[in-house]
Design an enzyme around this catalytic site. Sequence first.
Site, mmCIF file in Angstrom:
data_model
loop_
_atom_site.group_PDB
_atom_site.id
_atom_site.type_symbol
_atom_site.label_atom_id
_atom_site.label_comp_id
_atom_site.label_asym_id
_atom_site.label_seq_id
_atom_site.Cartn_x
_atom_site.Cartn_y
_atom_site.Cartn_z
ATOM 1 N N HIS A 1 0.355 48.113 -13.600
ATOM 2 C CA HIS A 1 1.972 47.446 -12.494
ATOM 3 C C HIS A 1 3.238 47.549 -12.616
ATOM 4 C CE1 HIS A 1 1.636 43.622 -14.436
ATOM 5 N NE2 HIS A 1 0.347 43.716 -15.466
ATOM 6 N N ALA A 2 4.157 46.681 -12.267
ATOM 7 C CA ALA A 2 5.370 46.279 -13.096
ATOM 8 C C ALA A 2 5.868 46.661 -14.615
ATOM 9 C CB ALA A 2 6.051 45.622 -11.696
#
Length: 88
Positions: free
Chosen positions: A15-16
């Site tokens: 994810h980010a």
Amino acid sequence: MEQASFVVIDETGIHARPATLLVQAASKYSSDVQIEYTGKKVNLKSIMGVMSLGIGKGADITIYTEGSDEKEAIEGLTEVLKKEGLAE
């Protein structure tokens, strides 16, 4: 060309935050660096490219490096993935 394959073990996948770590690590090298997931390759120096893959836990990914520092790049990225507990 160098390549290394991994299985994502992080509960939330790439994810980010981990994507940012990988992009920052890849950007340190002059070699072309790509990540492949489900047959799609993107530039590992592009946060948008990496995020567009939607890599989740259990995913099989492959990183490719090509250029003057390809060996150092694959070793450095392998270290980041393992040190951060993202993949094995």
